[in-house]
Every structure is written in C-alpha cells, then in structure tokens.
Scaffold this active site. Structure first.
Site, PDB file in Angstrom:
ATOM      1  N   GLN A 171       3.023 155.967 -40.906  1.00 57.66           N
ATOM      2  CA  GLN A 171       2.838 155.100 -42.067  1.00 57.66           C
ATOM      3  C   GLN A 171       2.326 153.735 -41.623  1.00 57.66           C
ATOM      4  O   GLN A 171       2.711 153.219 -40.587  1.00 57.66           O
ATOM      5  CB  GLN A 171       4.122 154.978 -42.870  1.00 57.66           C
ATOM      6  CG  GLN A 171       5.328 154.465 -42.111  1.00 57.66           C
ATOM      7  CD  GLN A 171       6.574 154.447 -42.984  1.00 57.66           C
ATOM      8  OE1 GLN A 171       6.527 154.695 -44.175  1.00 57.66           O
ATOM      9  NE2 GLN A 171       7.714 154.141 -42.384  1.00 57.66           N
ATOM     10  N   HIS A 193      -0.380 156.957 -45.042  1.00 57.87           N
ATOM     11  CA  HIS A 193       0.627 156.501 -46.004  1.00 57.87           C
ATOM     12  C   HIS A 193       0.014 155.459 -46.930  1.00 57.87           C
ATOM     13  O   HIS A 193      -0.143 155.670 -48.105  1.00 57.87           O
ATOM     14  CB  HIS A 193       1.874 155.942 -45.304  1.00 57.87           C
ATOM     15  CG  HIS A 193       2.972 155.555 -46.257  1.00 57.87           C
ATOM     16  ND1 HIS A 193       3.056 154.309 -46.817  1.00 57.87           N
ATOM     17  CD2 HIS A 193       4.033 156.245 -46.725  1.00 57.87           C
ATOM     18  CE1 HIS A 193       4.126 154.242 -47.608  1.00 57.87           C
ATOM     19  NE2 HIS A 193       4.731 155.412 -47.567  1.00 57.87           N
ATOM     20  N   ASP A 235       0.841 157.565 -50.170  1.00 54.43           N
ATOM     21  CA  ASP A 235       1.976 157.381 -51.061  1.00 54.43           C
ATOM     22  C   ASP A 235       1.599 156.327 -52.097  1.00 54.43           C
ATOM     23  O   ASP A 235       1.354 155.168 -51.755  1.00 54.43           O
ATOM     24  CB  ASP A 235       3.195 156.920 -50.259  1.00 54.43           C
ATOM     25  CG  ASP A 235       4.484 156.979 -51.063  1.00 54.43           C
ATOM     26  OD1 ASP A 235       4.407 157.042 -52.307  1.00 54.43           O
ATOM     27  OD2 ASP A 235       5.567 156.950 -50.445  1.00 54.43           O
ATOM     28  N   GLU A 270       1.465 161.550 -52.524  1.00 55.27           N
ATOM     29  CA  GLU A 270       2.915 161.453 -52.672  1.00 55.27           C
ATOM     30  C   GLU A 270       3.271 160.575 -53.860  1.00 55.27           C
ATOM     31  O   GLU A 270       2.694 159.506 -54.053  1.00 55.27           O
ATOM     32  CB  GLU A 270       3.530 160.895 -51.387  1.00 55.27           C
ATOM     33  CG  GLU A 270       5.043 160.836 -51.412  1.00 55.27           C
ATOM     34  CD  GLU A 270       5.646 160.478 -50.069  1.00 55.27           C
ATOM     35  OE1 GLU A 270       6.858 160.179 -50.041  1.00 55.27           O
ATOM     36  OE2 GLU A 270       4.920 160.490 -49.048  1.00 55.27           O
ATOM     37  N   ASP A 304       8.819 162.700 -53.863  1.00 57.70           N
ATOM     38  CA  ASP A 304       9.759 161.806 -53.200  1.00 57.70           C
ATOM     39  C   ASP A 304      10.770 161.310 -54.230  1.00 57.70           C
ATOM     40  O   ASP A 304      11.882 161.798 -54.314  1.00 57.70           O
ATOM     41  CB  ASP A 304       9.000 160.647 -52.544  1.00 57.70           C
ATOM     42  CG  ASP A 304       9.920 159.652 -51.835  1.00 57.70           C
ATOM     43  OD1 ASP A 304      11.148 159.863 -51.835  1.00 57.70           O
ATOM     44  OD2 ASP A 304       9.413 158.665 -51.277  1.00 57.70           O
ATOM     45  N   GLN A 326       9.196 165.693 -49.615  1.00 52.93           N
ATOM     46  CA  GLN A 326       9.677 164.765 -48.598  1.00 52.93           C
ATOM     47  C   GLN A 326      11.197 164.832 -48.583  1.00 52.93           C
ATOM     48  O   GLN A 326      11.853 164.446 -49.548  1.00 52.93           O
ATOM     49  CB  GLN A 326       9.281 163.300 -48.810  1.00 52.93           C
ATOM     50  CG  GLN A 326       9.760 162.518 -47.593  1.00 52.93           C
ATOM     51  CD  GLN A 326       9.759 161.015 -47.667  1.00 52.93           C
ATOM     52  OE1 GLN A 326      10.335 160.382 -46.798  1.00 52.93           O
ATOM     53  NE2 GLN A 326       9.125 160.425 -48.643  1.00 52.93           N
TER      54      GLN A 326
END
Length: 417
Positions: A171, A193, A235, A270, A304, A326
C-alpha cells in the site's frame, strides 16, 4: 502448565488511528494532520498516533513469546470495534485473560485459544485482545513443539505443508507516485492501494481516480522489468458509491469503464461503495459481482467495510457477494479465525486476501505471514506502516525464511519416509 507469568508492555503502532467519518465529511489535510472536528467517538483529534499493548507469555523454560494488541486505522467505522484504549485493554487483560492463560495447555493451540478467548460476562472479548493473545499463543505452541507457527496451523487444521509462495500486496499511503515507483522496482505482486479516501483524490465523476489508474499502468510498463505484470489493486473507500451513486448498475458500469482503460491488467477495486449495513452490502455487492461476471470484465470486487468478523466473511462468501475478501486480521480477532476465514473462502471459491492495517507491528505481520502461507491465501498485505520498503521487507523476508524452513522439513520427512 507451560505459562508461568504474563507480561504487558505499552507500545506504538506503525501508523495512526484516523477518524474516517470526519475525513469522508470533508476534513482537509494540513501537512500530515487533518484539520477539523472529530466525529467518531473516542477521537480527540481526527488523526492520532496508533497505540498498542504487547502481551508476553513467560514459559516454564523462561522463554518469553509475544503478541501485539491493537485496532485498525479506521477504528469505530463500518461496524468495527471502537478506538483502542490502552488502560481499558490492560485492565481487562489482567483481570480476565491472565488467569485463564495460567491454566491452559499452551501446546494445544486451538484448544488453548478457545479457552482463553471465550466470552466474559456474556460479551465477547475486544477483538484487539483476541488478536494479540492468539498471536502469543501461536508462538508459544510453535516453541513448545519446536516448529514454525505455520506448521502448528497446518497440524491443527490438517493441512499439507505448503509449497507455494503467497503474492504480496503493498500500500502506498499518500506518497503515491514515489511509492508506486518503489513497488515497481521491487517487483511487488499487487499494487498500489492508492488511499483514495477523499473527494479530492477521487475527483468529479471519478476522473482523478481514472487518471491515476492509467498512470500506474503506464508507469509499470515504463520502468518495470519486461516480464513484470502485477495485479492493480485500488482501495476507493466507498467513493464510487458516494460520487457516482449507490445503484449497483451504476457502480458496475463505472468499474467496467475503468477496467476497460487498462485491459492488459487484472483490476481489483476494494470497497467500491458503502451501503450502510452488512446485509445491504451483501445484497448490493452480489449484484455488482454478477454484472461484472456477466460482462467478462477484468475487474474484481474486494470487500472490506461491513465484512469484519468470521461470521461476516462467511455470509459474503456464501452469497458470492465479492470476488476477494480482505480478511482484516485485527477486525477478525483471533488469528486462528483468520486461518478459518481463508479456508472458508476457499470452500466457497472466493478469493482470500489476508490483510490487516498500517497500525500493526512487525510481530503481528510475521504471524500473519505464517497464517497466509499455511492456508495458502491468494495474497497477503505488506504491513505494518504506510512505507513500502519496511513492510515489504518484513513480510517478504519472513515468507522466504519460512519457505526455506518448510522445504527443509519436507526433505527431512521424505528421507524418513
């Protein structure tokens, strides 16, 4: 009994606890801090240093094995446990957990974990306690059995000794461009990420995000080795839903549009949207997954938020409401439940990503590696912290050392056989 004393030591996580609700509401950054009034209970400011509590088990041979208790970066958000309180966790550990630890057979990992971490006064123990204590117990079992933590998990869950390396995901934090370059040069398996956690980073109609996705793909081709072909994983902290709308068709259309701009890459998205509850998340994510699958998109949904505990993970996996879960280790609680979560995902043919948080430590990261390798997860997070170099070193080196030890063990077993 193998545990004769218990030690507690306060410590620091590798990053900060952040008030996600305040950030989503528009809190602005001034240097490294956020300016504004916190909105999530427990936060005195929007960003505070991550605190933790280490627990040490003193074994009968005077070896001390440790585990670390902490919460995740966005504590108190998306159904998660509240902000970590060192005094509260220390008191509960001393009063409730320590007497239990002094009475169990630490060589029997799953039994020991179940007995020590059972509810107290009809309430589950805080997940931070479950996480740290289960790490320490896993190390104790490995020490007493003279083997690796991964071998303890394999024996307890009747799994073969693993041979496959688990892909590592890094990330970037806010230092996106610099850290993307680092990831590419180091040949990270899954990146970057991106920390797309505000309207500024997502952009009007997602245009800023789309440009960043394309920049990462272009940069990978420019400076990566010819054979290097990572998975692109972003994400977006629910910002597709916030900016584009919460209609599953609209969310899926946007994701397909982004994926079509990088057709040569697998694209993981994500937390595309937050539908407000676990049940609503499951229903709507299942629709998004179905649309993407029917279109044959190269995009995959990663859940998530609203998928925290082992039971949550079971519900998402059985409903096929995600392509990849996740498994956020501090939110799952006992690290034994992280192992169970990976196996549950595999049973339901859903991807298992052993994640966690930047607020963790080297000890919790190393324990997570053993769980990931033992259960053969689909990928694991380089942690702790928001820097690429340190986290990739901790997780990558632990995995390489572990695989070398397991290979030696396998050779020994074959020679004996």
């Amino acid at each position: 009994m193998q545990i004769k004393d218990v030690l507690l030591a306060p410590g620091n996580g590798a990053f900060f606890y952040d008030d996600q609700a305040a950030i989503r509401a528009g809190a602005t950054q001034d240097g490294f801090i956020y300016v504004g009034v916190p909105t999530t209970p427990g936060f005195e400011s929007i960003r505070i240093p991550a605190s933790l509590l280490s627990i040490g088990l003193v074994l009968t041979d005077d070896t001390v094995v440790w585990g670390d208790m902490m919460n995740v970066q966005y504590s108190g958000a998306g159904g998660r446990d509240p902000l970590f309180d060192t005094n509260q966790i220390s008191d509960l550990t001393s009063r409730v957990v320590t007497p239990r630890l002094l009475e169990i057979d630490a060589s029997r990992y799953l039994d020991a974990s179940a007995n020590v971490l059972e509810p107290f006064e009809q309430n589950r123990l805080p997940l931070a306690i479950q996480y740290g204590v289960s790490q320490a117990l896993l190390r104790a079992a490995a020490h007493l059995q003279r083997c690796t933590m991964a071998e303890v998990i394999c024996a307890e869950f009747d799994l073969p000794l693993p041979t496959r390396r688990v892909p590592i995901y890094c990330q970037s934090g806010d230092a996106r461009e610099i850290n993307v370059d680092k990831m590419i040069l180091k040949g990270v398996d899954v990146l970057p990420h991106g920390l797309i956690n505000s309207r500024q980073k997502f952009g009007a109609d997602g245009q800023t995000f789309v440009k960043f996705v394309n920049w990462v793909a272009t940069r990978t081709r420019e400076i990566g080795r010819p054979e290097y072909h990572p998975v692109l994983h972003f994400d977006v902290y629910g910002w597709i839903g916030q900016e584009i709308g919460l209609e599953p068709q609209s969310v899926a259309d946007f994701i397909c549009k982004v994926a079509d701009t990088v057709p040569d890459f697998t694209l993981n998205i994500e937390s595309p949207a937050d539908f407000g509850s676990t049940q609503a998340q499951i229903e709507n994510y299942a629709k998004i997954v179905s649309i993407l699958d029917n279109r044959g998109s190269n995009a995959r949904i990663v859940v998530d938020e609203r998928c925290n505990t082992l039971e949550d993970i079971r519900l998402f996996a059985e409903a096929k409401a995600t392509h990849l879960v996740q498994i956020k280790t501090p939110d799952v609680g006992s690290i034994a439940d992280t192992a169970r979560a990976v196996l549950l995902c595999k049973e339901n043919k859903v991807g298992a990503y052993v994640g966690g948080s930047c607020t963790e430590t080297d000890l919790s990261a190393q324990a997570s590696v053993h769980i990931s390798v033992a259960t053969q997860a689909d990928m694991m997070l380089a942690k702790p912290g928001m820097g690429v170099d340190e986290a990739f070193s901790i997780v990558g080196n632990e995995q390489n050392r572990l695989l070398a030890m397991l290979n030696r063990r396998r050779t020994q077993n074959e020679n004996v056989g």
